[in-house]
Write a protein that holds these residues in place. Structure first.
Motif, PDB file in Angstrom:
ATOM      1  N   GLY A 278     -61.178  32.298   7.158  1.00 63.34           N
ATOM      2  CA  GLY A 278     -60.853  32.858   8.464  1.00 63.34           C
ATOM      3  C   GLY A 278     -59.833  32.020   9.200  1.00 63.34           C
ATOM      4  N   TRP A 279     -59.581  32.397  10.441  1.00 57.35           N
ATOM      5  CA  TRP A 279     -58.637  31.653  11.269  1.00 57.35           C
ATOM      6  C   TRP A 279     -58.980  31.891  12.736  1.00 57.35           C
ATOM      7  CZ3 TRP A 279     -55.394  34.082  14.801  1.00 57.35           C
ATOM      8  CH2 TRP A 279     -55.318  35.471  14.700  1.00 57.35           C
ATOM      9  N   ALA A 280     -58.515  30.995  13.582  1.00 55.76           N
ATOM     10  CA  ALA A 280     -58.711  31.134  15.031  1.00 55.76           C
ATOM     11  C   ALA A 280     -57.590  30.387  15.740  1.00 55.76           C
ATOM     12  CB  ALA A 280     -60.070  30.588  15.458  1.00 55.76           C
ATOM     13  N   ALA A 281     -57.040  31.019  16.769  1.00 53.20           N
ATOM     14  CA  ALA A 281     -56.013  30.400  17.608  1.00 53.20           C
ATOM     15  C   ALA A 281     -56.495  30.441  19.055  1.00 53.20           C
ATOM     16  CB  ALA A 281     -54.684  31.144  17.474  1.00 53.20           C
ATOM     17  N   GLN A 282     -56.279  29.349  19.774  1.00 53.10           N
ATOM     18  CA  GLN A 282     -56.720  29.302  21.165  1.00 53.10           C
ATOM     19  C   GLN A 282     -55.753  28.479  22.008  1.00 53.10           C
ATOM     20  OE1 GLN A 282     -60.641  27.547  20.340  1.00 53.10           O
ATOM     21  NE2 GLN A 282     -59.975  25.638  21.286  1.00 53.10           N
ATOM     22  N   ILE A 283     -55.715  28.798  23.284  1.00 57.06           N
ATOM     23  CA  ILE A 283     -54.884  28.069  24.236  1.00 57.06           C
ATOM     24  C   ILE A 283     -55.635  27.991  25.560  1.00 57.06           C
ATOM     25  CG2 ILE A 283     -53.641  30.145  25.002  1.00 57.06           C
ATOM     26  CD1 ILE A 283     -51.145  28.308  25.273  1.00 57.06           C
ATOM     27  N   GLY A 284     -55.508  26.859  26.218  1.00 56.91           N
ATOM     28  CA  GLY A 284     -56.272  26.695  27.454  1.00 56.91           C
ATOM     29  C   GLY A 284     -55.679  25.647  28.368  1.00 56.91           C
ATOM     30  N   LEU A 285     -56.310  25.524  29.503  1.00 58.70           N
ATOM     31  CA  LEU A 285     -55.920  24.557  30.525  1.00 58.70           C
ATOM     32  C   LEU A 285     -57.079  23.595  30.729  1.00 58.70           C
ATOM     33  CD1 LEU A 285     -53.755  23.761  32.651  1.00 58.70           C
ATOM     34  CD2 LEU A 285     -54.997  25.234  34.264  1.00 58.70           C
ATOM     35  N   GLY A 286     -56.771  22.315  30.726  1.00 57.18           N
ATOM     36  CA  GLY A 286     -57.824  21.321  30.866  1.00 57.18           C
ATOM     37  C   GLY A 286     -57.486  20.261  31.890  1.00 57.18           C
ATOM     38  N   TYR A 287     -58.436  19.348  32.079  1.00 55.35           N
ATOM     39  CA  TYR A 287     -58.248  18.252  33.024  1.00 55.35           C
ATOM     40  C   TYR A 287     -58.728  16.959  32.385  1.00 55.35           C
ATOM     41  CZ  TYR A 287     -58.179  15.651  37.389  1.00 55.35           C
ATOM     42  OH  TYR A 287     -57.904  14.733  38.374  1.00 55.35           O
TER      43      TYR A 287
ATOM     44  N   VAL B 229     -53.895  19.348  31.928  1.00 54.16           N
ATOM     45  CA  VAL B 229     -53.390  19.313  30.560  1.00 54.16           C
ATOM     46  C   VAL B 229     -53.380  20.728  29.976  1.00 54.16           C
ATOM     47  CG1 VAL B 229     -53.781  18.441  28.226  1.00 54.16           C
ATOM     48  CG2 VAL B 229     -54.242  16.981  30.188  1.00 54.16           C
ATOM     49  N   VAL B 230     -52.284  21.059  29.315  1.00 51.56           N
ATOM     50  CA  VAL B 230     -52.205  22.298  28.543  1.00 51.56           C
ATOM     51  C   VAL B 230     -52.477  21.954  27.078  1.00 51.56           C
ATOM     52  CG1 VAL B 230     -50.747  24.230  27.825  1.00 51.56           C
ATOM     53  CG2 VAL B 230     -50.516  23.276  30.134  1.00 51.56           C
ATOM     54  N   SER B 231     -53.348  22.712  26.442  1.00 51.38           N
ATOM     55  CA  SER B 231     -53.680  22.409  25.041  1.00 51.38           C
ATOM     56  C   SER B 231     -53.852  23.698  24.256  1.00 51.38           C
ATOM     57  CB  SER B 231     -54.958  21.570  24.951  1.00 51.38           C
ATOM     58  OG  SER B 231     -56.071  22.293  25.452  1.00 51.38           O
ATOM     59  N   GLY B 232     -53.645  23.596  22.970  1.00 47.66           N
ATOM     60  CA  GLY B 232     -53.805  24.751  22.094  1.00 47.66           C
ATOM     61  C   GLY B 232     -54.018  24.302  20.663  1.00 47.66           C
ATOM     62  N   SER B 233     -54.513  25.198  19.840  1.00 51.65           N
ATOM     63  CA  SER B 233     -54.754  24.858  18.436  1.00 51.65           C
ATOM     64  C   SER B 233     -54.799  26.118  17.590  1.00 51.65           C
ATOM     65  CB  SER B 233     -56.063  24.078  18.276  1.00 51.65           C
ATOM     66  OG  SER B 233     -57.172  24.881  18.636  1.00 51.65           O
ATOM     67  N   VAL B 234     -54.516  25.920  16.298  1.00 52.32           N
ATOM     68  CA  VAL B 234     -54.654  26.977  15.296  1.00 52.32           C
ATOM     69  C   VAL B 234     -55.415  26.369  14.118  1.00 52.32           C
ATOM     70  CG1 VAL B 234     -53.483  28.530  13.712  1.00 52.32           C
ATOM     71  CG2 VAL B 234     -52.513  28.122  15.980  1.00 52.32           C
ATOM     72  N   ASP B 235     -56.498  27.019  13.726  1.00 52.24           N
ATOM     73  CA  ASP B 235     -57.292  26.572  12.579  1.00 52.24           C
ATOM     74  C   ASP B 235     -57.307  27.665  11.520  1.00 52.24           C
ATOM     75  OD1 ASP B 235     -58.884  23.918  13.352  1.00 52.24           O
ATOM     76  OD2 ASP B 235     -58.786  25.187  15.132  1.00 52.24           O
ATOM     77  N   VAL B 236     -57.127  27.257  10.270  1.00 53.47           N
ATOM     78  CA  VAL B 236     -57.132  28.199   9.152  1.00 53.47           C
ATOM     79  C   VAL B 236     -58.019  27.641   8.048  1.00 53.47           C
ATOM     80  CG1 VAL B 236     -55.752  29.381   7.406  1.00 53.47           C
ATOM     81  CG2 VAL B 236     -54.789  28.976   9.681  1.00 53.47           C
ATOM     82  N   ALA B 237     -58.871  28.487   7.488  1.00 53.44           N
ATOM     83  CA  ALA B 237     -59.696  28.118   6.337  1.00 53.44           C
ATOM     84  C   ALA B 237     -59.519  29.175   5.267  1.00 53.44           C
ATOM     85  CB  ALA B 237     -61.170  28.016   6.742  1.00 53.44           C
ATOM     86  N   TRP B 238     -59.214  28.739   4.053  1.00 48.18           N
ATOM     87  CA  TRP B 238     -58.993  29.687   2.951  1.00 48.18           C
ATOM     88  C   TRP B 238     -59.455  29.072   1.640  1.00 48.18           C
ATOM     89  CZ3 TRP B 238     -54.515  29.923  -0.723  1.00 48.18           C
ATOM     90  CH2 TRP B 238     -54.609  31.054  -1.553  1.00 48.18           C
ATOM     91  N   PRO B 239     -60.397  29.708   0.954  1.00 48.42           N
ATOM     92  CA  PRO B 239     -60.806  29.237  -0.370  1.00 48.42           C
ATOM     93  C   PRO B 239     -60.041  30.008  -1.446  1.00 48.42           C
ATOM     94  CG  PRO B 239     -62.421  30.781   0.490  1.00 48.42           C
ATOM     95  CD  PRO B 239     -61.267  30.773   1.460  1.00 48.42           C
ATOM     96  N   PRO B 240     -59.056  29.404  -2.111  1.00 50.06           N
ATOM     97  CA  PRO B 240     -58.290  30.122  -3.136  1.00 50.06           C
ATOM     98  C   PRO B 240     -59.172  30.676  -4.251  1.00 50.06           C
ATOM     99  CG  PRO B 240     -57.211  28.064  -2.563  1.00 50.06           C
ATOM    100  CD  PRO B 240     -58.553  28.032  -1.918  1.00 50.06           C
TER     101      PRO B 240
END
Length: 368
Positions: free
Chosen positions: A232-241, A254-265
Motif C-alpha cells: 500500500g501507500w499513504a501521503a500526508q501533509i500537515g501543519l505543526g508546532y 512547521v510545515v511537514s509532509g511524507s509519502v510512504d510506500v510498501a510493496w512486496p515483489p
C-alpha cells in the motif's frame, strides 16, 4: 472510421484479456484489518591493524535498532516508527542518531482512503543541544494492507511443489481461499484446526490427498513468524508546532509532509520507501528532506539480503543545500535467531566529494 473503431475494440479486448489473465499478486489480498509489528537489531564492527604503519588504521562500528508498528481498520489507523543508530569508535560511543514518530489516522468515511491525522515526531543526533520535538495535524490519502496470509499461501504452494505433493501450481481461487482462511487464524482455538482447514482447501483445489508429514509441514508454514509482508501507500501533509527546537532556537510553526510506500515483489521480498520533508513557513529557503529506501529478500540457500539507501537534504537560509547519502548492503547467514554475515557500505558525507567504502562483519536479529 470503422477501422479505428475496430482497432479500439481489439485493443480493449486484448487489454481486458491481459487483465483477466494476469497472475495473482500479493497486493490482490485485502485484509479487513491490519496489525503488524517489527523489531530488529543490527550491528557491525571493523578492526584493521597492519604493522606497516603505526597505530590502528580502523576500529569503528555501529549498532542499529528498527521498530515499527502499523495498524489499519475501516475507520482508523496508526503508525509508530523508531530508528536508532549508534556509532562506535575504539569500542566507545561516538555518534548518536535517533528518530521517532507516531501518528493516528481517522478516515473521513468508513472504507475510504481519505483521512485526517494527528501525531508527534522527534529526533536527537550528535551536535544537537537537545531533543527536537513537534506535534502536527493535517490530511492524507492512502491505506496499507497486511498481505502476509497470501504470502504464506504462496509459501505453502512452493513447499507442496518441492515435496511433489501437488503436480503443479494451485488455482488462483484456491490460493486466495487459503489466504483468507489463514487471515482468520484468531478464530481457530488451535493451530492444527486451521491447518486442517487449509489442507482441505488444497486437497479440493489440487484434487490430491496430502500425507501426515506434509500436513505437519503445512502447519509449520502457517505458524512461521518473522516474514510479514504488507502492501500500500499513504501521503500526508500537515501543519505543526515545535514543542522543542533541537538547536535552542525560537519555537515556530512547521510545515511537514511524507509519502510512504510498501510493496512486496514476491513472497520472500519486501520493499519500503519513505520520503519526508519539514520546515518553517518559509519552507522554500529553510527545510529538511529525507528519503529512505530498503529492500529485503531471501536468496537461494537461505541467504538474507538487506539493502538500504538513505539521502538527507538540508537547506538553511542564506546557505547552499547540503546532501548526504549512504547505502548499505548486507548478506547474512542464519545462525539461530540471528543472521551473521558480511556488510558492504558506501557513504558520501555532505562535505566530501568522494565516496567511502567499508566492508565489515555484521549481524541482524529480527525479534518480531
Amino acid at each position: 472510421m470503422r477501422t479505428k473503431v475496430a482497432l479500439a475494440g481489439l485493443m480493449a479486448a486484448v487489454l481486458g484479456g491481459l487483465t483477466w489473465a494476469s497472475p495473482l499478486a500479493l497486493c490482490d489480498y485485502k485484509a479487513p484489518t491490519t496489525s503488524l509489528v517489527s523489531l530488529a537489531f543490527s550491528g557491525s564492527y571493523r578492526y584493521f591493524d597492519t604493522p606497516a604503519t603505526p597505530g590502528v588504521e580502523a576500529s569503528s562500528g555501529r549498532l542499529g535498532l528498527t521498530f515499527s508498528s502499523l495498524g489499519d481498520s475501516p475507520e482508523t489507523g496508526y503508525a509508530l516508527n523508531l530508528l536508532g543508530d549508534l556509532g562506535l569508535n575504539a569500542f566507545a560511543l561516538s555518534t548518536v542518531a535517533i528518530q521517532g514518530s507516531g501518528f493516528y489516522r481517522l478516515y473521513l468515511k468508513e472504507g475510504e482512503n481519505l483521512f485526517g491525522f494527528g501525531g508527534v515526531e522527534g529526533g536527537l543526533a550528535t551536535g544537537q543541544p537537545q531533543l527536537g520535538l513537534r506535534a502536527s495535524a493535517g490530511v492524507g490519502f492512502g491505506r496499507f494492507q497486511d498481505v502476509t496470509p497470501l504470502a504464506k499461501a504462496f509459501r505453502i504452494q512452493a513447499l507442496l511443489i518441492e515435496r511433489k505433493a501437488i503436480p503443479q501450481s494451485l488455482p488462483d481461487d484456491t490460493l486466495m481461499a487459503v489466504a483468507k482462511e489463514i487471515g482468520r487464524r484468531a478464530e481457530y482455538p488451535e493451530s492444527k484446526d486451521l491447518a486442517a482447514a487449509v489442507v482441505k482447501l488444497v486437497e479440493t483445489g489440487a484434487k490430491v490427498k496430502l500425507d501426515p508429514r506434509t500436513v505437519l509441514a503445512v502447519e509449520d508454514a502457517i505458524l512461521a513468524a518473522g516474514k510479514d509482508r504488507y502492501c500500500g501507500w499513504a501521503a500526508q501533509i500537515g501543519l505543526g508546532y515545535e514543542i522543542l527546537d533541537p538547536y535552542l532556537a525560537a519555537q515556530d510553526w512547521v510545515v511537514s509532509g511524507s509519502v510512504d510506500v510498501a510493496w512486496p515483489p514476491e513472497m520472500n521480498s519486501q520493499l519500503l520507501l519513505r520520503v519526508s520533508f519539514s520546515g518553517p513557513l518559509d519552507i522554500v529557503n529553510d527545510h529538511t528532506a529525507t528519503a529512505n529506501l530498503s529492500y529485503e529478500t531471501v536468496l537461494p540457500g537461505g541467504i538474507l539480503f538487506l539493502g538500504q539507501a538513505v539521502a538527507d537534504w538540508v537547506k538553511r537560509p542564506g546557505q547552499e543545500g547540503r546532501l548526504s547519502m549512504s547505502t548499505t548492503m548486507q548478506f547474512s547467514f542464519s545462525l539461530g535467531m540471528a543472521n551473521v554475515g558480511v556488510s558492504l557500505s558506501l557513504a558520501k558525507p555532505a562535505d566530501q566529494v568522494d565516496w567511502s567504502l567499508d566492508v565489515s562483519v555484521s549481524f541482524l536479529m529480527k525479534v518480531l
